[in-house]
Design a protein around this motif. Structure first.
Motif, PDB file in Angstrom:
ATOM      1  N   GLY A 157      -4.083 -11.435  15.459  1.00 29.56           N
ATOM      2  CA  GLY A 157      -5.140 -10.917  14.599  1.00 29.56           C
ATOM      3  C   GLY A 157      -5.319  -9.420  14.749  1.00 29.56           C
ATOM      4  N   LEU A 158      -5.178  -8.923  15.978  1.00 27.45           N
ATOM      5  CA  LEU A 158      -5.316  -7.488  16.217  1.00 27.45           C
ATOM      6  C   LEU A 158      -4.185  -6.729  15.532  1.00 27.45           C
ATOM      7  N   ALA A 159      -2.972  -7.230  15.656  1.00 22.75           N
ATOM      8  CA  ALA A 159      -1.826  -6.564  15.027  1.00 22.75           C
ATOM      9  C   ALA A 159      -1.980  -6.550  13.511  1.00 22.75           C
ATOM     10  N   GLU A 160      -2.482  -7.661  12.945  1.00 23.27           N
ATOM     11  CA  GLU A 160      -2.685  -7.723  11.494  1.00 23.27           C
ATOM     12  C   GLU A 160      -3.750  -6.729  11.047  1.00 23.27           C
ATOM     13  N   ALA A 161      -4.822  -6.591  11.855  1.00 19.59           N
ATOM     14  CA  ALA A 161      -5.889  -5.648  11.501  1.00 19.59           C
ATOM     15  C   ALA A 161      -5.369  -4.212  11.514  1.00 19.59           C
ATOM     16  N   VAL A 162      -4.575  -3.874  12.513  1.00 21.38           N
ATOM     17  CA  VAL A 162      -4.003  -2.527  12.590  1.00 21.38           C
ATOM     18  C   VAL A 162      -3.071  -2.284  11.408  1.00 21.38           C
ATOM     19  N   ALA A 163      -2.242  -3.281  11.063  1.00 23.63           N
ATOM     20  CA  ALA A 163      -1.314  -3.137   9.938  1.00 23.63           C
ATOM     21  C   ALA A 163      -2.075  -2.925   8.629  1.00 23.63           C
ATOM     22  N   GLU A 164      -3.164  -3.656   8.441  1.00 28.64           N
ATOM     23  CA  GLU A 164      -3.959  -3.505   7.223  1.00 28.64           C
ATOM     24  C   GLU A 164      -4.541  -2.099   7.116  1.00 28.64           C
ATOM     25  N   VAL A 165      -5.008  -1.560   8.242  1.00 28.88           N
ATOM     26  CA  VAL A 165      -5.560  -0.208   8.237  1.00 28.88           C
ATOM     27  C   VAL A 165      -4.475   0.803   7.897  1.00 28.88           C
ATOM     28  N   GLN A 166      -3.308   0.650   8.507  1.00 31.80           N
ATOM     29  CA  GLN A 166      -2.214   1.582   8.232  1.00 31.80           C
ATOM     30  C   GLN A 166      -1.799   1.537   6.769  1.00 31.80           C
ATOM     31  N   GLN A 167      -1.742   0.344   6.192  1.00 28.25           N
ATOM     32  CA  GLN A 167      -1.373   0.214   4.786  1.00 28.25           C
ATOM     33  C   GLN A 167      -2.424   0.845   3.882  1.00 28.25           C
ATOM     34  N   ALA A 168      -3.683   0.673   4.225  1.00 31.31           N
ATOM     35  CA  ALA A 168      -4.760   1.249   3.416  1.00 31.31           C
ATOM     36  C   ALA A 168      -4.690   2.768   3.415  1.00 31.31           C
ATOM     37  N   VAL A 169      -4.447   3.346   4.579  1.00 26.67           N
ATOM     38  CA  VAL A 169      -4.352   4.805   4.667  1.00 26.67           C
ATOM     39  C   VAL A 169      -3.143   5.312   3.906  1.00 26.67           C
ATOM     40  N   GLN A 170      -2.015   4.613   4.007  1.00 28.96           N
ATOM     41  CA  GLN A 170      -0.804   5.039   3.303  1.00 28.96           C
ATOM     42  C   GLN A 170      -0.981   5.004   1.794  1.00 28.96           C
ATOM     43  N   ARG A 171      -1.830   4.091   1.312  1.00 34.63           N
ATOM     44  CA  ARG A 171      -2.057   4.006  -0.134  1.00 34.63           C
ATOM     45  C   ARG A 171      -2.893   5.173  -0.648  1.00 34.63           C
ATOM     46  N   VAL A 172      -3.863   5.601   0.146  1.00 36.02           N
ATOM     47  CA  VAL A 172      -4.792   6.624  -0.349  1.00 36.02           C
ATOM     48  C   VAL A 172      -4.551   8.001   0.242  1.00 36.02           C
ATOM     49  N   ALA A 173      -4.045   8.075   1.464  1.00 36.02           N
ATOM     50  CA  ALA A 173      -3.832   9.377   2.109  1.00 36.02           C
ATOM     51  C   ALA A 173      -2.739   9.249   3.168  1.00 36.02           C
ATOM     52  N   PRO A 174      -1.505   9.118   2.758  1.00 34.95           N
ATOM     53  CA  PRO A 174      -0.422   8.851   3.703  1.00 34.95           C
ATOM     54  C   PRO A 174      -0.240   9.923   4.769  1.00 34.95           C
ATOM     55  N   ASP A 175      -0.662  11.141   4.498  1.00 38.42           N
ATOM     56  CA  ASP A 175      -0.478  12.224   5.472  1.00 38.42           C
ATOM     57  C   ASP A 175      -1.763  12.575   6.209  1.00 38.42           C
ATOM     58  N   ASP A 176      -2.808  11.795   5.966  1.00 36.53           N
ATOM     59  CA  ASP A 176      -4.116  12.102   6.576  1.00 36.53           C
ATOM     60  C   ASP A 176      -4.236  11.398   7.929  1.00 36.53           C
ATOM     61  N   GLU A 177      -3.811  12.067   8.976  1.00 37.23           N
ATOM     62  CA  GLU A 177      -3.867  11.473  10.320  1.00 37.23           C
ATOM     63  C   GLU A 177      -5.297  11.265  10.786  1.00 37.23           C
ATOM     64  N   ASP A 178      -6.194  12.163  10.378  1.00 36.02           N
ATOM     65  CA  ASP A 178      -7.598  12.013  10.779  1.00 36.02           C
ATOM     66  C   ASP A 178      -8.187  10.725  10.213  1.00 36.02           C
ATOM     67  N   ALA A 179      -7.847  10.440   8.928  1.00 37.11           N
ATOM     68  CA  ALA A 179      -8.361   9.212   8.311  1.00 37.11           C
ATOM     69  C   ALA A 179      -7.814   7.986   9.033  1.00 37.11           C
ATOM     70  N   LEU A 180      -6.534   8.023   9.393  1.00 37.02           N
ATOM     71  CA  LEU A 180      -5.929   6.904  10.103  1.00 37.02           C
ATOM     72  C   LEU A 180      -6.591   6.709  11.464  1.00 37.02           C
ATOM     73  N   ASP A 181      -6.790   7.824  12.182  1.00 36.79           N
ATOM     74  CA  ASP A 181      -7.426   7.727  13.506  1.00 36.79           C
ATOM     75  C   ASP A 181      -8.837   7.164  13.392  1.00 36.79           C
ATOM     76  N   HIS A 182      -9.562   7.608  12.360  1.00 38.86           N
ATOM     77  CA  HIS A 182     -10.935   7.132  12.170  1.00 38.86           C
ATOM     78  C   HIS A 182     -10.962   5.631  11.889  1.00 38.86           C
ATOM     79  N   LEU A 183     -10.081   5.176  11.011  1.00 42.27           N
ATOM     80  CA  LEU A 183     -10.056   3.756  10.664  1.00 42.27           C
ATOM     81  C   LEU A 183      -9.576   2.903  11.834  1.00 42.27           C
ATOM     82  N   LEU A 184      -8.582   3.390  12.561  1.00 43.61           N
ATOM     83  CA  LEU A 184      -8.089   2.632  13.705  1.00 43.61           C
ATOM     84  C   LEU A 184      -9.140   2.510  14.793  1.00 43.61           C
ATOM     85  N   ALA A 185     -10.012   3.508  14.866  1.00 44.54           N
ATOM     86  CA  ALA A 185     -11.081   3.453  15.868  1.00 44.54           C
ATOM     87  C   ALA A 185     -12.047   2.313  15.598  1.00 44.54           C
TER      88      ALA A 185
END
Length: 398
Positions: A276-304
């Motif tokens: 479940g944890l791996a799936e949650a992380v994958a979903e966050v990564q996919q969401a960021v790639q759809r809207v801001a693939p180069d936004d590392e800050d957004a990815l870090d915020h969502l992963l937090a």
């Protein structure tokens, strides 16, 4: 657990434990004046370790291991820890001592902790101290056994600050009684009841509160909590998980103990649901790639926001209990929003303001009194409806 320390000024061994309201302490024994410092502290340390092992058997009962107690299983190991209580007095009096440079050690934590305490007392070699410590250990074991039976009086009261992976039916019934008197949660829930059992009862009452709020708003219970979050900030992640489990047919006991067991596992360095944890992380990564693939800050915020447990692993039962009670209060606020406001038309200061301050103040006081009465009436209506729902579904707590 009980912690033991040395009072250097009095030359005494003392014990201290939590009560929910604060810590209390008592003297265990006077120490022989000639006892070296390292030997005194060895007794305090090994006593503390033994208490920790005894209470760990309480917080991690075999009944919560979810297996059949077959040899080598987690439940089998936990039962071995609990069975070791009977041998503690003998291990203290006749501990395993070094022979030919070797020493026998037990893989059972309770048993080995008792032997280590026995060796610490053996090194001092004082009969009176050994008797006093043995009596103290007897009291501590009795406290754990008392807590297992759901009686948290006396020394057993320290269980109110511990997270247990199971809940005593006696304690659940007591928590339910307290919530029936005050659905918003009286102080006694934190000072007189095992927090896991209190959380089981509180989950039932949250379900009642959310159901009442959902009925008046025409929404699902989870949607009602989400709307209530807009009025008063709520721990929606925890509340949504609990309510979804309850709506899917889980009992309050099942929903609460599942959350608490997972958090306890996290505290011990485990990942209870790695998939479940791996799936949650994958979903966050996919969401960021759809809207801001180069936004590392957004990815870090969502992963937090991705957590192995929504609870505080250091105090999961108390954290869950607090969240559930906040949720009940939030449902009351939502209910009030949809209730007939019966609002006060008077604007403060309007009535009689031209004739002087006295009449204006009196009007303000009257308006405030009417508003307080209205709020109290709405809250009473909410509590009556919640009590009725909880009573109608009381069999879920059994």
């Amino acid at each position: 657990m009980t912690r033991y320390a040395i009072d250097e000024q009095r030359g005494a061994l003392i014990a201290a434990w939590a009560t929910g309201d604060g810590d209390t302490a008592g003297t265990v024994a006077a120490l022989p004046p000639a006892t070296p410092a390292d030997q005194r502290y060895a007794v305090a340390r090994t006593l503390t370790d033994l208490s920790a092992a005894l209470w760990h058997a309480y917080t991690h009962p075999a009944s919560a291991a979810e297996d059949d107690l077959e040899d080598g299983s987690e439940g089998w190991r936990r039962q071995a820890e609990r069975d070791a209580f009977a041998g503690v007095p003998e291990a203290i009096v006749e501990p395993n001592l070094p022979e030919n440079g070797m020493i026998v050690q037990s893989y059972i934590v309770v048993e080995e902790a008792a032997h280590r305490l026995g060796r610490a007392l053996h090194a001092i070699g004082d009969t009176e101290l050994a008797k006093s410590v043995a009596a103290e250990v007897h009291i501590e074991i009795a406290a754990v056994e008392q807590a297992e039976l759901g009686d948290l009086s006396g020394r057993a009261r320290q269980a109110v600050v511990l997270s247990r992976a199971d809940a005593s039916p006696v304690q659940v019934a007591e928590a339910d009684r307290l919530l029936r008197e005050n659905p918003f949660g009286p102080d006694e829930l934190f000072t007189a009841v095992d927090p896991t059992a209190a959380a089981v009862a509180a989950a039932h009452w949250l379900h009642a509160a959310a159901s009442v709020a959902a009925e008046v708003t025409g929404q699902s219970v989870t949607a009602a909590v989400l709307e209530a979050d807009g009025i008063t900030g709520l721990p929606v992640a925890t509340l949504s998980i609990v309510l979804d489990l309850l709506e899917d047919g889980a009992s309050p006991h099942e929903a609460v103990t599942e959350l608490i067991r997972d958090a306890m596992a996290v505290a011990e360095g485990e990942v209870p649901n790695p998939v479940g944890l791996a799936e949650a992380v994958a979903e966050v990564q996919q969401a960021v790639q759809r809207v801001a693939p180069d936004d590392e800050d957004a990815l870090d915020h969502l992963l937090a926001e991705v957590r192995t447990t929504p609870l505080d692993p250091a105090r999961p039962a108390l954290d869950l209990l607090e969240d559930l009670l906040v949720g009940i209060d939030g449902c009351a606020d939502l209910f009030a929003e949809y209730a007939d406001d019966g609002g006060v038309d008077d604007e403060p200061g309007d009535d009689g303001a031209a004739d002087g301050g006295d009449r204006g103040d009196a009007a303000d006081d009257a308006a405030n009194a009417r508003e307080e009465a209205r709020v109290a009436a709405v809250r009473d209506e909410f509590m009556a409806a919640v009590r009725a729902w909880a009573a109608a579904n009381a069999e879920r707590l059994v």
